[in-house]
Design an enzyme around this catalytic site. Structure first.
Site, PDB file in Angstrom:
ATOM      1  N   ILE A 184      66.687 -13.586   7.901  1.00  0.00           N
ATOM      2  CA  ILE A 184      67.591 -14.579   8.649  1.00  0.00           C
ATOM      3  C   ILE A 184      67.321 -16.085   7.915  1.00  0.00           C
ATOM      4  O   ILE A 184      66.931 -16.976   8.554  1.00  0.00           O
ATOM      5  CB  ILE A 184      67.378 -14.704  10.218  1.00  0.00           C
ATOM      6  CG1 ILE A 184      65.598 -15.003  10.350  1.00  0.00           C
ATOM      7  CG2 ILE A 184      67.607 -13.508  10.845  1.00  0.00           C
ATOM      8  CD1 ILE A 184      65.273 -15.380  11.832  1.00  0.00           C
ATOM      9  N   SER A 185      67.482 -16.099   6.756  1.00  0.00           N
ATOM     10  CA  SER A 185      67.128 -17.158   5.797  1.00  0.00           C
ATOM     11  C   SER A 185      67.351 -18.452   6.525  1.00  0.00           C
ATOM     12  O   SER A 185      66.784 -19.537   6.618  1.00  0.00           O
ATOM     13  CB  SER A 185      67.390 -17.086   4.513  1.00  0.00           C
ATOM     14  OG  SER A 185      66.735 -15.858   3.765  1.00  0.00           O
ATOM     15  N   SER A 186      68.777 -18.940   6.940  1.00  0.00           N
ATOM     16  CA  SER A 186      69.289 -20.042   7.165  1.00  0.00           C
ATOM     17  C   SER A 186      68.565 -20.497   8.683  1.00  0.00           C
ATOM     18  O   SER A 186      68.598 -21.648   8.908  1.00  0.00           O
ATOM     19  CB  SER A 186      70.721 -19.955   7.425  1.00  0.00           C
ATOM     20  OG  SER A 186      71.501 -19.722   6.449  1.00  0.00           O
ATOM     21  N   MET A 187      68.015 -19.438   9.439  1.00  0.00           N
ATOM     22  CA  MET A 187      67.480 -19.993  10.705  1.00  0.00           C
ATOM     23  C   MET A 187      66.087 -20.484  10.624  1.00  0.00           C
ATOM     24  O   MET A 187      65.369 -20.522  11.613  1.00  0.00           O
ATOM     25  CB  MET A 187      67.400 -18.889  11.566  1.00  0.00           C
ATOM     26  CG  MET A 187      68.626 -18.412  12.268  1.00  0.00           C
ATOM     27  SD  MET A 187      69.239 -17.199  13.282  1.00  0.00           S
ATOM     28  CE  MET A 187      68.539 -17.810  14.767  1.00  0.00           C
TER      29      MET A 187
ATOM     30  N   ARG B 116      65.550 -23.235   9.361  1.00  0.00           N
ATOM     31  CA  ARG B 116      65.633 -24.860   9.536  1.00  0.00           C
ATOM     32  C   ARG B 116      65.084 -25.399  10.901  1.00  0.00           C
ATOM     33  O   ARG B 116      64.452 -26.510  10.620  1.00  0.00           O
ATOM     34  CB  ARG B 116      67.384 -25.138   9.596  1.00  0.00           C
ATOM     35  CG  ARG B 116      67.762 -24.845   8.370  1.00  0.00           C
ATOM     36  CD  ARG B 116      69.544 -24.824   8.221  1.00  0.00           C
ATOM     37  NE  ARG B 116      70.028 -23.903   9.412  1.00  0.00           N
ATOM     38  CZ  ARG B 116      71.328 -23.820   9.763  1.00  0.00           C
ATOM     39  NH1 ARG B 116      71.995 -24.916   9.644  1.00  0.00           N
ATOM     40  NH2 ARG B 116      71.746 -22.838  10.594  1.00  0.00           N
TER      41      ARG B 116
END
Length: 397
Positions: free
Chosen positions: A54-57, A59
């Site tokens: 869940i790379s974008s999460m 942030r």
């Protein structure tokens, strides 16, 4: 929340997701977890213990880590970044193009700061920073790139989703003197009990990775980040409850309230207005709440208005495209997430599933009268009567 079970079972039965996990909590109802489908082609059941990329999460988690250092007095939100990373000054910004199509530059006004990075108002774009997360000697390399690459706009004057968070990781490393992965483990994951979250999956846990272990991020140039629904929900609850073991009250305000003032977050990707590739303003949440004005806190997209049948005004949202979504509704005390594994070859309808999940959770939270018929979800109306065989006819696996 029995209807959540039915929703996920319908989504899996229709064939456009192979597996999905939903979790939600509401005042007086505790935490609810539901799962349906398989975690991989091997047929293992999916669960809230399944590991997803869940790379974008990452942030909001990186934001929380940076704000911890602000709470400790080791960072300042409005200090020019050149004081932390020598040479980190962007001297010019793009002012337009001449008749020959060459870029015209002018002196940039305003300083790059941690606040502009965390709120996506720095003016940096992906060509400035390269990889999403720091690597060896990254601070010197990034400083050179920023100094030699013009900004898209003066810091603080526009909102643009770009290369901000990669530099935040480098700043954390410079301040604490250790790899950012180690700091996140010590400062965020261990205090919250997030045992399966990080930039690497241990060999013994790789059998639990949704879709099978690949070892690389699905998005080129991006460093992979992994978590389970259970782990990530623990982080969400800490934000919702303002858990003092994570951040101060002031830092939670920065994560939960609009931090870009009168600026707005675009809800449509307008390629016709793009002059250079770096101006493409695409972010993972862009397709969510299309009719709702949105802002940005430090870490989350913030709904400026209530979503019909869903979250209240001021709700926080984060997403990783087509695989993971979450929202936190401080006003109502409701929070929820959806982690899903799409079926190969099927259209991307996970956004719609997330919207249906929110509607289902809020219907259950408000407890409508029993005589009121349940509204059919978007996916039920659109694909009523479709079987897995129907999907295979139009979208072969």
């Amino acid at each position: 929340m029995q209807n959540v079970d039915e929703l996920l079972e319908y989504a899996v039965g229709s064939g456009y997701v192979s597996g999905a996990v939903a979790m939600a909590s509401a005042p007086g109802r505790g935490t609810y977890s539901s799962a349906s489908g398989t975690a991989s082609r091997d047929g293992g059941r999916i669960s809230d213990d399944t590991i997803f990329e869940i790379s974008s999460m990452v942030r909001p988690i990186l934001t929380a880590a940076a704000l911890q250092l602000v709470d400790a007095g080791k960072l300042a939100l409005d200090e020019p970044l050149g004081a932390i990373l020598p040479g980190m000054q962007a001297a010019h910004r793009l002012a337009g193009f001449d008749r020959a199509g060459s870029p015209m530059l002018c002196a940039a006004r305003g300083a790059l700061t941690l606040r502009t990075l965390l709120s996506h108002t720095s003016g940096l774009h992906s060509g400035t920073w390269g990889d999403a997360m720091p690597r060896a000697e990254a601070s010197l390399d990034i400083s050179r790139r920023v100094a030699s690459t013009p900004l898209l706009f003066d810091p603080g004057s526009r909102w643009h989703y770009g290369g901000d968070l990669g530099i935040v990781g480098v700043i954390i490393e410079r301040v604490v003197g250790m790899p950012v992965a180690d700091y996140l483990r010590d400062g965020v994951f261990e205090p919250l009990g997030m045992r399966d979250t990080g930039f690497y999956v241990e060999y013994s846990a790789r059998r639990r990775v949704a879709g099978g272990w690949r070892g690389l991020a699905s998005t080129p140039g991006e460093t992979a980040f992994y978590s389970t629904p259970r782990d990530y929900f623990d982080f969400m609850r800490a934000v919702l409850s303002r858990d003092g073991c994570l951040l101060s009250s002031n830092s939670f305000e920065l994560m939960q309230r609009n931090q870009i003032g009168e600026l707005t977050v675009p809800k449509v990707l307008r390629l016709e207005s793009v002059d250079v590739p770096g101006e493409v303003n695409f972010y993972p949440e862009i397709r969510l709440y299309p009719g709702t004005e949105c802002k940005w806190s430090l870490g989350f997209m913030v709904s400026a208005e209530a979503v019909s049948g869903g979250p209240s005004a001021g709700s926080l949202t984060c997403a990783a495209p087509s695989s993971a979504y979450c929202w936190i509704d401080p006003d109502s005390g409701v929070a929820g997430l959806l982690f899903a594994r799409r079926s190969p070859g099927c259209p991307d309808l996970v956004d719609a599933l997330f919207a249906d999940l929110q509607q289902t959770v809020y219907e259950g939270h408000s407890v409508p009268p029993p005589a009121e018929p349940r509204r059919r979800h978007v996916l039920e109306r659109l694909f009523e009567g479709w079987s897995k065989e129907s999907w295979a006819t139009w979208w072969p696996m």
